[in-house]
Structures are given as structure tokens and as C-alpha cells.
Design a protein around this motif. Sequence first.
Motif, PDB file in Angstrom:
ATOM      1  N   TYR A  67      -3.889 -13.054  32.672  1.00  0.00           N
ATOM      2  CA  TYR A  67      -2.642 -13.899  33.052  1.00  0.00           C
ATOM      3  C   TYR A  67      -2.079 -15.371  33.133  1.00  0.00           C
ATOM      4  CZ  TYR A  67       2.060 -14.963  35.318  1.00  0.00           C
ATOM      5  OH  TYR A  67       3.324 -14.886  35.337  1.00  0.00           O
ATOM      6  N   PHE A  68      -3.435 -15.502  34.153  1.00  0.00           N
ATOM      7  CA  PHE A  68      -3.825 -16.727  34.952  1.00  0.00           C
ATOM      8  C   PHE A  68      -4.127 -17.766  34.055  1.00  0.00           C
ATOM      9  CE2 PHE A  68      -2.789 -13.905  39.414  1.00  0.00           C
ATOM     10  CZ  PHE A  68      -1.458 -14.866  39.559  1.00  0.00           C
ATOM     11  N   ARG A  69      -4.964 -17.284  33.744  1.00  0.00           N
ATOM     12  CA  ARG A  69      -5.650 -18.182  33.072  1.00  0.00           C
ATOM     13  C   ARG A  69      -4.816 -18.398  31.040  1.00  0.00           C
ATOM     14  NH1 ARG A  69     -11.665 -18.270  32.595  1.00  0.00           N
ATOM     15  NH2 ARG A  69     -12.192 -16.904  33.743  1.00  0.00           N
ATOM     16  N   ARG A  70      -3.894 -17.778  31.148  1.00  0.00           N
ATOM     17  CA  ARG A  70      -2.740 -18.360  30.060  1.00  0.00           C
ATOM     18  C   ARG A  70      -1.617 -19.097  30.914  1.00  0.00           C
ATOM     19  NH1 ARG A  70      -2.893 -12.910  29.287  1.00  0.00           N
ATOM     20  NH2 ARG A  70      -0.950 -13.009  29.940  1.00  0.00           N
ATOM     21  N   THR A  71      -1.699 -18.813  31.870  1.00  0.00           N
ATOM     22  CA  THR A  71      -0.632 -19.424  32.500  1.00  0.00           C
ATOM     23  C   THR A  71      -0.984 -21.224  32.808  1.00  0.00           C
ATOM     24  OG1 THR A  71      -0.552 -18.742  34.193  1.00  0.00           O
ATOM     25  CG2 THR A  71       0.994 -17.939  32.558  1.00  0.00           C
ATOM     26  N   GLY A  72      -2.477 -21.016  33.297  1.00  0.00           N
ATOM     27  CA  GLY A  72      -3.171 -22.372  33.675  1.00  0.00           C
ATOM     28  C   GLY A  72      -2.771 -22.198  34.908  1.00  0.00           C
ATOM     29  N   LEU A  95     -10.506  -5.852  44.992  1.00  0.00           N
ATOM     30  CA  LEU A  95      -9.919  -7.446  44.138  1.00  0.00           C
ATOM     31  C   LEU A  95      -8.973  -8.206  45.757  1.00  0.00           C
ATOM     32  CD1 LEU A  95      -7.294  -7.380  41.318  1.00  0.00           C
ATOM     33  CD2 LEU A  95      -7.465  -9.111  43.665  1.00  0.00           C
ATOM     34  N   LEU A  96      -9.553  -9.585  45.004  1.00  0.00           N
ATOM     35  CA  LEU A  96      -9.067 -10.365  46.323  1.00  0.00           C
ATOM     36  C   LEU A  96      -8.338 -11.694  45.569  1.00  0.00           C
ATOM     37  CD1 LEU A  96     -11.122 -13.388  46.335  1.00  0.00           C
ATOM     38  CD2 LEU A  96     -12.594 -11.160  47.475  1.00  0.00           C
ATOM     39  N   ALA A  97      -7.344 -12.287  46.405  1.00  0.00           N
ATOM     40  CA  ALA A  97      -7.257 -13.375  45.475  1.00  0.00           C
ATOM     41  C   ALA A  97      -7.083 -14.588  46.472  1.00  0.00           C
ATOM     42  CB  ALA A  97      -5.810 -13.372  45.227  1.00  0.00           C
ATOM     43  N   VAL A  98      -7.271 -15.853  45.977  1.00  0.00           N
ATOM     44  CA  VAL A  98      -6.990 -17.006  46.601  1.00  0.00           C
ATOM     45  C   VAL A  98      -6.479 -18.313  45.606  1.00  0.00           C
ATOM     46  CG1 VAL A  98      -7.811 -18.723  48.104  1.00  0.00           C
ATOM     47  CG2 VAL A  98      -9.507 -16.370  48.141  1.00  0.00           C
ATOM     48  N   LEU A  99      -4.847 -18.737  46.023  1.00  0.00           N
ATOM     49  CA  LEU A  99      -4.630 -19.589  45.603  1.00  0.00           C
ATOM     50  C   LEU A  99      -4.660 -21.063  45.780  1.00  0.00           C
ATOM     51  CD1 LEU A  99      -0.920 -18.504  46.316  1.00  0.00           C
ATOM     52  CD2 LEU A  99      -2.173 -17.679  44.334  1.00  0.00           C
ATOM     53  N   GLY A 100      -4.497 -21.687  44.633  1.00  0.00           N
ATOM     54  CA  GLY A 100      -5.227 -22.654  44.724  1.00  0.00           C
ATOM     55  C   GLY A 100      -6.595 -24.119  45.024  1.00  0.00           C
ATOM     56  N   VAL A 101      -7.476 -22.953  44.516  1.00  0.00           N
ATOM     57  CA  VAL A 101      -8.734 -22.833  44.379  1.00  0.00           C
ATOM     58  C   VAL A 101      -8.884 -22.322  43.177  1.00  0.00           C
ATOM     59  CG1 VAL A 101      -9.438 -22.400  47.361  1.00  0.00           C
ATOM     60  CG2 VAL A 101      -9.510 -20.425  45.776  1.00  0.00           C
ATOM     61  N   GLU A 102     -10.763 -23.719  43.014  1.00  0.00           N
ATOM     62  CA  GLU A 102     -11.062 -23.366  41.783  1.00  0.00           C
ATOM     63  C   GLU A 102     -11.721 -22.030  41.520  1.00  0.00           C
ATOM     64  OE1 GLU A 102     -11.332 -25.783  39.372  1.00  0.00           O
ATOM     65  OE2 GLU A 102     -10.287 -27.195  40.739  1.00  0.00           O
TER      66      GLU A 102
END
Length: 294
Positions: A67-72, A95-102
Amino acid sequence: MRHALEHGYAFDPDDPRAPSLAAWERMSDEERARVVDMLPSEFELEPPEGDPHRVAASQAIETLDAYFRRTGRRVYLSSNLAVFYPDEPVFAPDLLAVLGVEPGERMKWVVNAEGKGLDLVLEVAYAGNLAKDFELNVERYARHGIPEYFIFDRRRLSLRGYRLPPADTARRARSYQPIMPQAGRFVSHVLGLELAIVGSKLRFFSGTAKLEEADELIARLGVTLDDVLARKDEAEQRAADEAKRAEEADRRAADEARRAADEARRAEAEARRASDLERQLAEALAEIERLRRN
């Protein structure tokens, strides 16, 4: 065996921890890189919980990653990755998520080195230590300042969500507040999505649209591909039919042209014969007239 390093930091292989923030700030870049290299990316995890746990965790991360790959949107996602907060025991969430990083590949997440902590953790509970997920981690992740924490109980098909309240600069202690579901859905401000249990699965929603899992996406793309190929075949057949009709029209036109040319040649030959007959008739009449005069 503990290894004493710069600025009072000691590395203990039996209890690997990142340096405290104060010790980290006193280190040079070279010393920091050395410490990061020493921190292990592999360590003894909780006992395996079987395929129900593995499948649920992998489906969640694959769905979000696609999903995030499709939305960029720049969101780093990982699973069972060693996470090191300053001077805290290592842990590895499902599962972990971090926003705004490569979203590049990593072997570990060292908060001091990355300059950022986790924004969301999702744990899948099935046959493991439930107290760890429902008690210890609720306190631990809140203390680390992780904004959101979700627990998907795969065995009991239940979902819980926790969120930190707005930052209170007057007190450093942090604790979660439960996220109240709306119509069975839990809102994640971090992901910008909603979570809910559908059947026996944890599903994610963007508005009213359900995010497709990998097998669903592959199946849909397969149907789309089959449809595109069918329409391509139809278009190619129509083009071939049109070319055949054009060829036949050209052939008929060529035949007509040939027949017209033949008719023209025959008409020209008839005209020549008629001219010859007229000449011969004129000569005969002249001869008859001469004979009469004689």
C-alpha cells in the motif's frame, strides 16, 4: 564478558544495550559506528508460535508495504528487527513502522543512530507469552514513547489498540490510553488507516476501501492481465480482419483496374478494326465508282 568502551559505556553480550543518550552524545562518529557494529542483529527470540502467528504477521506487513509503495508515502516497515533504545533491553516486534525515513534494508534499528524511535508497533499473539504482549509491552512501548501499539490476538480473534495522549511536558512518565473502536474499526493516526478483524484476519482499510492482501492483489492483477490479453487478442484479430478486407478491396480494385484496362484495349482494337473496315469500304466504293465510269 563485558567489554568496556569509550566514555564509560560497557557492552555486555548477554544483555546487549545501546549506550545511554548522554554517553552517545559524548562519542565521536567513529566510536558510534563501532558501537552500532557491536550491537547484535540476531539474538534469542521468543519460542515460535506456529504458522497462524507467522502468516498473520507476514500478511500485515506485506499488505502495508504494498500500500505505501503504491501511494509513495515514506514509511519504513520491518518485522522481527532488533530494536535498541538507549540503555534499554533489546526487543523485536512482529511489525514496526517508522514515518518519514528511507525504507531501505536494515539489520537493526538503533534509535540513537537513526535519530528517531518507532512510531507504531503491532504484535500478533497466538500461543506465546500473553502477559508480554498485553502487559509488559503496554508499559514498555509507552515508556519508549511509541505513539501507537496494536495487539492482534489471532487465537481469540480480538484486537486492541493503544495510543499515547498528547505530550505532557510537565511530566516525563508516559502511559497509553486505549483506542476505542468505532463500528468495529480501530483508527491508526500513524498509518492513516483503520484496522479491523474480518473473518479470521486482521484487515486494513483506507476509508471504505479494504487494502488488498498480496494473494488478492495477485489474483486481481491476474484477472486484469487476462482481460488485457483477451482485449489485445481481439484488437489484433480486428486489425488482421481489417487488413484482410483492405487487401481484398485492393485486390478487387486491381482486378477492376485490370478488367478496365482489358476493356480499354479491346475497345481500342475494335476501334482500329472499325477504322480499317471504313477504309476498306471507302476503297471498295471508290473502285466500284471507277469501274462504273469505265
